[in-house]
Write a protein that holds these residues in place. Structure first.
Motif, PDB file in Angstrom:
ATOM      1  N   LEU A  25      -5.102   6.232   5.793  1.00  0.00           N
ATOM      2  CA  LEU A  25      -4.282   5.056   5.536  1.00  0.00           C
ATOM      3  C   LEU A  25      -5.107   4.004   4.793  1.00  0.00           C
ATOM      4  O   LEU A  25      -6.315   3.877   5.013  1.00  0.00           O
ATOM      5  CB  LEU A  25      -3.766   4.480   6.853  1.00  0.00           C
ATOM      6  N   LEU A  26      -4.446   3.273   3.931  1.00  0.00           N
ATOM      7  CA  LEU A  26      -5.150   2.262   3.132  1.00  0.00           C
ATOM      8  C   LEU A  26      -5.052   0.890   3.791  1.00  0.00           C
ATOM      9  O   LEU A  26      -4.029   0.535   4.383  1.00  0.00           O
ATOM     10  CB  LEU A  26      -4.538   2.183   1.728  1.00  0.00           C
ATOM     11  N   GLU A  27      -6.133   0.134   3.666  1.00  0.00           N
ATOM     12  CA  GLU A  27      -6.092  -1.251   4.100  1.00  0.00           C
ATOM     13  C   GLU A  27      -5.237  -2.053   3.118  1.00  0.00           C
ATOM     14  O   GLU A  27      -5.061  -1.672   1.957  1.00  0.00           O
ATOM     15  CB  GLU A  27      -7.511  -1.826   4.150  1.00  0.00           C
ATOM     16  N   ARG A  28      -4.720  -3.168   3.573  1.00  0.00           N
ATOM     17  CA  ARG A  28      -3.842  -3.994   2.755  1.00  0.00           C
ATOM     18  C   ARG A  28      -4.495  -4.379   1.431  1.00  0.00           C
ATOM     19  O   ARG A  28      -3.892  -4.242   0.358  1.00  0.00           O
ATOM     20  CB  ARG A  28      -3.466  -5.257   3.536  1.00  0.00           C
ATOM     21  N   ASP A  29      -5.733  -4.831   1.480  1.00  0.00           N
ATOM     22  CA  ASP A  29      -6.416  -5.271   0.268  1.00  0.00           C
ATOM     23  C   ASP A  29      -6.642  -4.110  -0.701  1.00  0.00           C
ATOM     24  O   ASP A  29      -6.561  -4.286  -1.922  1.00  0.00           O
ATOM     25  CB  ASP A  29      -7.760  -5.916   0.618  1.00  0.00           C
ATOM     26  N   VAL A  30      -6.939  -2.931  -0.144  1.00  0.00           N
ATOM     27  CA  VAL A  30      -7.211  -1.769  -0.982  1.00  0.00           C
ATOM     28  C   VAL A  30      -5.957  -1.347  -1.745  1.00  0.00           C
ATOM     29  O   VAL A  30      -6.001  -1.087  -2.948  1.00  0.00           O
ATOM     30  CB  VAL A  30      -7.741  -0.596  -0.136  1.00  0.00           C
ATOM     31  N   GLU A  31      -4.815  -1.280  -1.045  1.00  0.00           N
ATOM     32  CA  GLU A  31      -3.584  -0.853  -1.716  1.00  0.00           C
ATOM     33  C   GLU A  31      -3.158  -1.868  -2.769  1.00  0.00           C
ATOM     34  O   GLU A  31      -2.636  -1.505  -3.819  1.00  0.00           O
ATOM     35  CB  GLU A  31      -2.460  -0.610  -0.710  1.00  0.00           C
ATOM     36  N   PHE A  32      -3.400  -3.151  -2.518  1.00  0.00           N
ATOM     37  CA  PHE A  32      -3.068  -4.167  -3.513  1.00  0.00           C
ATOM     38  C   PHE A  32      -3.932  -4.021  -4.757  1.00  0.00           C
ATOM     39  O   PHE A  32      -3.458  -4.168  -5.882  1.00  0.00           O
ATOM     40  CB  PHE A  32      -3.228  -5.563  -2.921  1.00  0.00           C
ATOM     41  N   GLU A  33      -5.217  -3.726  -4.553  1.00  0.00           N
ATOM     42  CA  GLU A  33      -6.116  -3.543  -5.696  1.00  0.00           C
ATOM     43  C   GLU A  33      -5.720  -2.318  -6.514  1.00  0.00           C
ATOM     44  O   GLU A  33      -5.749  -2.343  -7.745  1.00  0.00           O
ATOM     45  CB  GLU A  33      -7.570  -3.422  -5.216  1.00  0.00           C
ATOM     46  N   LEU A  34      -5.357  -1.247  -5.831  1.00  0.00           N
ATOM     47  CA  LEU A  34      -4.914  -0.039  -6.535  1.00  0.00           C
ATOM     48  C   LEU A  34      -3.630  -0.302  -7.324  1.00  0.00           C
ATOM     49  O   LEU A  34      -3.490   0.145  -8.464  1.00  0.00           O
ATOM     50  CB  LEU A  34      -4.686   1.097  -5.530  1.00  0.00           C
ATOM     51  N   ALA A  35      -2.703  -1.038  -6.711  1.00  0.00           N
ATOM     52  CA  ALA A  35      -1.449  -1.351  -7.379  1.00  0.00           C
ATOM     53  C   ALA A  35      -1.680  -2.224  -8.605  1.00  0.00           C
ATOM     54  O   ALA A  35      -1.062  -2.023  -9.656  1.00  0.00           O
ATOM     55  CB  ALA A  35      -0.504  -2.046  -6.405  1.00  0.00           C
ATOM     56  N   ARG A  36      -2.576  -3.205  -8.478  1.00  0.00           N
ATOM     57  CA  ARG A  36      -2.886  -4.075  -9.621  1.00  0.00           C
ATOM     58  C   ARG A  36      -3.555  -3.289 -10.741  1.00  0.00           C
ATOM     59  O   ARG A  36      -3.265  -3.492 -11.934  1.00  0.00           O
ATOM     60  CB  ARG A  36      -3.798  -5.217  -9.175  1.00  0.00           C
ATOM     61  N   ALA A  37      -4.460  -2.376 -10.381  1.00  0.00           N
ATOM     62  CA  ALA A  37      -5.174  -1.581 -11.386  1.00  0.00           C
ATOM     63  C   ALA A  37      -4.197  -0.706 -12.170  1.00  0.00           C
ATOM     64  O   ALA A  37      -4.348  -0.518 -13.384  1.00  0.00           O
ATOM     65  CB  ALA A  37      -6.233  -0.713 -10.712  1.00  0.00           C
ATOM     66  N   TRP A  38      -3.197  -0.184 -11.486  1.00  0.00           N
ATOM     67  CA  TRP A  38      -2.212   0.637 -12.177  1.00  0.00           C
ATOM     68  C   TRP A  38      -1.313  -0.212 -13.068  1.00  0.00           C
ATOM     69  O   TRP A  38      -1.062   0.122 -14.215  1.00  0.00           O
ATOM     70  CB  TRP A  38      -1.357   1.418 -11.169  1.00  0.00           C
ATOM     71  N   LYS A  45      -5.920   7.036 -11.998  1.00  0.00           N
ATOM     72  CA  LYS A  45      -6.634   7.377 -10.767  1.00  0.00           C
ATOM     73  C   LYS A  45      -6.186   6.480  -9.622  1.00  0.00           C
ATOM     74  O   LYS A  45      -5.985   6.939  -8.490  1.00  0.00           O
ATOM     75  CB  LYS A  45      -8.138   7.238 -10.984  1.00  0.00           C
ATOM     76  N   SER A  46      -6.004   5.187  -9.909  1.00  0.00           N
ATOM     77  CA  SER A  46      -5.539   4.253  -8.875  1.00  0.00           C
ATOM     78  C   SER A  46      -4.121   4.613  -8.426  1.00  0.00           C
ATOM     79  O   SER A  46      -3.801   4.565  -7.235  1.00  0.00           O
ATOM     80  CB  SER A  46      -5.557   2.820  -9.421  1.00  0.00           C
ATOM     81  N   LEU A  47      -3.266   4.974  -9.395  1.00  0.00           N
ATOM     82  CA  LEU A  47      -1.910   5.370  -9.059  1.00  0.00           C
ATOM     83  C   LEU A  47      -1.914   6.610  -8.176  1.00  0.00           C
ATOM     84  O   LEU A  47      -1.185   6.686  -7.183  1.00  0.00           O
ATOM     85  CB  LEU A  47      -1.115   5.638 -10.330  1.00  0.00           C
ATOM     86  N   HIS A  48      -2.756   7.569  -8.528  1.00  0.00           N
ATOM     87  CA  HIS A  48      -2.837   8.812  -7.762  1.00  0.00           C
ATOM     88  C   HIS A  48      -3.283   8.543  -6.328  1.00  0.00           C
ATOM     89  O   HIS A  48      -2.697   9.084  -5.373  1.00  0.00           O
ATOM     90  CB  HIS A  48      -3.812   9.774  -8.451  1.00  0.00           C
ATOM     91  N   LEU A  49      -4.278   7.698  -6.159  1.00  0.00           N
ATOM     92  CA  LEU A  49      -4.768   7.381  -4.814  1.00  0.00           C
ATOM     93  C   LEU A  49      -3.699   6.655  -3.996  1.00  0.00           C
ATOM     94  O   LEU A  49      -3.519   6.919  -2.808  1.00  0.00           O
ATOM     95  CB  LEU A  49      -6.029   6.524  -4.909  1.00  0.00           C
ATOM     96  N   LEU A  50      -2.989   5.738  -4.631  1.00  0.00           N
ATOM     97  CA  LEU A  50      -1.956   4.975  -3.943  1.00  0.00           C
ATOM     98  C   LEU A  50      -0.816   5.886  -3.487  1.00  0.00           C
ATOM     99  O   LEU A  50      -0.375   5.819  -2.332  1.00  0.00           O
ATOM    100  CB  LEU A  50      -1.416   3.882  -4.870  1.00  0.00           C
ATOM    101  N   VAL A  51      -0.370   6.731  -4.389  1.00  0.00           N
ATOM    102  CA  VAL A  51       0.751   7.612  -4.068  1.00  0.00           C
ATOM    103  C   VAL A  51       0.352   8.648  -3.028  1.00  0.00           C
ATOM    104  O   VAL A  51       1.086   8.901  -2.055  1.00  0.00           O
ATOM    105  CB  VAL A  51       1.269   8.301  -5.347  1.00  0.00           C
ATOM    106  N   ARG A  52      -0.821   9.253  -3.203  1.00  0.00           N
ATOM    107  CA  ARG A  52      -1.253  10.307  -2.286  1.00  0.00           C
ATOM    108  C   ARG A  52      -1.408   9.784  -0.858  1.00  0.00           C
ATOM    109  O   ARG A  52      -1.110  10.487   0.112  1.00  0.00           O
ATOM    110  CB  ARG A  52      -2.578  10.897  -2.772  1.00  0.00           C
ATOM    111  N   SER A  53      -1.822   8.553  -0.720  1.00  0.00           N
ATOM    112  CA  SER A  53      -2.038   7.986   0.612  1.00  0.00           C
ATOM    113  C   SER A  53      -0.739   7.755   1.367  1.00  0.00           C
ATOM    114  O   SER A  53      -0.754   7.620   2.597  1.00  0.00           O
ATOM    115  CB  SER A  53      -2.801   6.660   0.504  1.00  0.00           C
ATOM    116  N   TYR A  54       0.380   7.712   0.634  1.00  0.00           N
ATOM    117  CA  TYR A  54       1.650   7.440   1.300  1.00  0.00           C
ATOM    118  C   TYR A  54       2.632   8.601   1.223  1.00  0.00           C
ATOM    119  O   TYR A  54       3.830   8.429   1.456  1.00  0.00           O
ATOM    120  CB  TYR A  54       2.282   6.172   0.718  1.00  0.00           C
ATOM    121  N   THR A  55       2.118   9.793   0.922  1.00  0.00           N
ATOM    122  CA  THR A  55       2.996  10.967   0.973  1.00  0.00           C
ATOM    123  C   THR A  55       3.438  11.238   2.410  1.00  0.00           C
ATOM    124  O   THR A  55       4.454  11.911   2.626  1.00  0.00           O
ATOM    125  CB  THR A  55       2.289  12.214   0.408  1.00  0.00           C
TER     126      THR A  55
END
Length: 294
Positions: A25-38, A45-55
């Motif tokens: 599971l991602l921490e709140r700050d981590v998922e926000f950073e990944l979303a912003r990067a995408w 890569k950020s999109l892939h990590l974000l999506v994979r973590s919430y499958t």
């Protein structure tokens, strides 16, 4: 419609579900950073990590719809489509957790898939019907558990009130969900010699009807052409430009063309229509006389 997965597909589904549930599971700050990067840098890569973590959200939602007889693998695949749509639209600055936002998109994608494939007959085309389709069973069970004295009709009325839909919609959906699709090639009776397809009437026009219709159309066209030839040039112009085209000219437009008032155009049109009706009526009477002689 029943769908059966083969052993290989089942193994692949189990493997995917296990790997999804093991994603961290991602921490709140981590998922926000990944979303912003995408969103800002189009970092795949950020999109892939974000999506994979919430499958895991997809798997959780998909299992809730297994009772509709559709393959769990297909439900998960549609849920992943919803997850990707959520990732593409997510706005980190709104201070909403991605899991909360994505949940709606995942559920919506799976529900749309169920509605498209649960039956060959289109079901739940409006938001109200969609809500009725997915809540009918739950509400019926809830009402039956709360009160066993209500008649089926009273239960339907209560469901209609709770969902804000007409009673006839509840009755129609209940009837639709109570019956399964049946092949037209299914045998009838114990002998199995006849099929349902053979019981359907063919409502297409017969060759005789088609030919008769073509001849009638040709006759009417000839009568109209002959009738038009009896009109004056001005009357022909008015009828052709007012009655024989899709977007007919106005009385005022024709008045300008013919150099007369629009009231005069109206009078000429009325006179021309009378002439046409009289001419065609004579032809109809003549044809009736010929038919009676035969």
């Amino acid at each position: 419609m029943a769908h059966i997965d083969d052993p290989e597909t089942r193994r692949a589904n189990v493997s995917y579900i296990k790997s999804s549930m093991n994603e961290p599971l991602l921490e709140r700050d981590v998922e926000f950073e990944l979303a912003r990067a995408w969103r800002e840098e189009r970092c795949e890569k950020s999109l892939h990590l974000l999506v994979r973590s919430y499958t895991r959200l997809v798997v959780s939602s998909a299992t809730r719809y297994r009772n509709y007889g559709l393959p769990i693998g297909d439900l998960i695949q549609e849920g992943n489509v919803g997850l990707m749509q959520a990732a593409a639209r997510f706005e980190p600055e709104r201070e909403v957790r991605f899991s909360t936002y994505a949940n709606w998109w995942i559920r919506s994608a799976i529900q749309d898939y169920v509605l498209r494939n649960w039956s060959i007959v289109r079901t739940g085309t409006t938001a109200a019907q969609k809500s009725l389709f997915f809540n009918l069973r739950r509400l019926r069970a809830k009402i039956q558990q709360a009160s066993e004295i209500l008649s089926p009709e009273e239960q339907r009325k209560q469901i209609a009130v709770e969902l804000g839909v007409p009673l006839k919609d509840v009755e129609a959906m209940e009837q639709r969900m109570s019956g399964a699709d049946q092949s037209l090639n299914s045998p009838i009776g114990e002998s199995g010699e006849d099929e349902w397809l053979e019981m359907l009437s063919d409502e297409r026009p017969t060759p005789e009807t088609i030919v008769t219709g073509m001849r009638d159309a040709e006759t009417r066209s000839k009568w109209l052409k002959d009738a038009l030839s009896e009109l004056s040039p001005r009357e022909q112009t008015i009828i052709e430009r007012r009655r024989l085209v899709e977007d007919g000219a106005t009385l005022e437009e024709l008045g300008t063309v013919l150099g007369v008032s629009k009231e005069r155009v109206r009078q000429l049109e009325h006179r021309a229509m009378l002439k046409l009706k009289q001419h065609i009526s004579r032809n109809v009477d003549r044809s009736s006389d010929l038919y009676s002689e035969v």
